[in-house]
Design a protein around this motif. Structure first.
Motif, PDB file in Angstrom:
ATOM      1  N   VAL A  44     -18.914   4.306  16.550  1.00 20.44           N
ATOM      2  CA  VAL A  44     -17.904   3.674  15.705  1.00 20.44           C
ATOM      3  C   VAL A  44     -16.722   4.629  15.495  1.00 20.44           C
ATOM      4  N   GLY A  45     -16.993   5.904  15.334  1.00 22.82           N
ATOM      5  CA  GLY A  45     -15.920   6.883  15.186  1.00 22.82           C
ATOM      6  C   GLY A  45     -15.059   6.971  16.437  1.00 22.82           C
ATOM      7  N   PHE A  46     -15.704   6.990  17.608  1.00 23.47           N
ATOM      8  CA  PHE A  46     -14.935   6.989  18.854  1.00 23.47           C
ATOM      9  C   PHE A  46     -14.131   5.703  19.005  1.00 23.47           C
ATOM     10  N   ASN A  47     -14.721   4.593  18.585  1.00 18.51           N
ATOM     11  CA  ASN A  47     -14.022   3.310  18.664  1.00 18.51           C
ATOM     12  C   ASN A  47     -12.760   3.324  17.812  1.00 18.51           C
ATOM     13  N   ALA A  48     -12.849   3.839  16.604  1.00 20.34           N
ATOM     14  CA  ALA A  48     -11.681   3.904  15.716  1.00 20.34           C
ATOM     15  C   ALA A  48     -10.618   4.837  16.284  1.00 20.34           C
ATOM     16  N   ALA A  49     -11.055   5.990  16.786  1.00 16.76           N
ATOM     17  CA  ALA A  49     -10.094   6.940  17.364  1.00 16.76           C
ATOM     18  C   ALA A  49      -9.425   6.362  18.608  1.00 16.76           C
ATOM     19  N   ALA A  50     -10.193   5.687  19.444  1.00 14.46           N
ATOM     20  CA  ALA A  50      -9.624   5.086  20.649  1.00 14.46           C
ATOM     21  C   ALA A  50      -8.658   3.967  20.301  1.00 14.46           C
ATOM     22  N   SER A  55      -3.325   2.093  20.614  1.00 16.85           N
ATOM     23  CA  SER A  55      -2.216   1.435  19.916  1.00 16.85           C
ATOM     24  C   SER A  55      -0.955   2.282  19.962  1.00 16.85           C
ATOM     25  N   ASN A  56      -1.099   3.564  19.743  1.00 21.09           N
ATOM     26  CA  ASN A  56       0.063   4.460  19.804  1.00 21.09           C
ATOM     27  C   ASN A  56       0.661   4.522  21.206  1.00 21.09           C
ATOM     28  N   GLU A  57      -0.190   4.596  22.199  1.00 24.07           N
ATOM     29  CA  GLU A  57       0.304   4.675  23.578  1.00 24.07           C
ATOM     30  C   GLU A  57       0.979   3.368  23.997  1.00 24.07           C
ATOM     31  N   LEU A  58       0.388   2.243  23.634  1.00 21.10           N
ATOM     32  CA  LEU A  58       1.013   0.973  23.978  1.00 21.10           C
ATOM     33  C   LEU A  58       2.323   0.774  23.221  1.00 21.10           C
ATOM     34  N   GLY A  59       2.365   1.209  21.964  1.00 26.71           N
ATOM     35  CA  GLY A  59       3.592   1.119  21.186  1.00 26.71           C
ATOM     36  C   GLY A  59       4.693   1.994  21.745  1.00 26.71           C
TER      37      GLY A  59
END
Length: 120
Positions: A44-50, A55-59
């Protein structure tokens, strides 16, 4: 998906309570579910970080970096899950003593550990 998993664990507890020795069954199941919960929190932690990274990279207009980030997190999660599954299998006779002193519960947890390792 988390709701389905919660229901799954509740059904497991109900079924374990119907077994011939429900005290040992529920004790060993709760130990295994606790260990599973610890490992699940890593995912879950990796999921949140990913999610944040993608999102930042796509933005920022970097779809290739987002794609690479997804692959890195997926590979890292798979590697960590495999390592933890092997550790759980190697320590299956000792890991339950973190939670209990009972020999019967420890033996039951050792019997359940191969199934626990597969679920990672």
């Amino acid at each position: 998906m988390l709701c389905l998993e919660t229901w799954y664990f509740q059904v497991l507890v109900i079924i374990a309570g119907l077994l011939p020795n429900p005290e040992i069954a529920l004790d060993s199941l709760s130990v295994c579910m606790t260990i599973y919960g610890w490992v699940f929190m890593i995912s879950v932690g990796f999921n949140a970080a990913a999610s944040v990274r993608v999102s930042n990279e796509l933005g920022a207009g970097n779809p290739k970096s987002a794609f690479f980030s997804v692959w890195v997190v997926t590979g890292l999660s798979t590697t960590i899950s495999t390592i933890l599954a092997v550790v759980i299998l190697c320590l299956r006779n000792h890991i339950s003593y973190l939670f209990t002193d009972g020999e019967a519960v420890s033996d039951a947890v050792a019997d359940l550990c191969p199934l626990l390792a597969i679920t990672y």
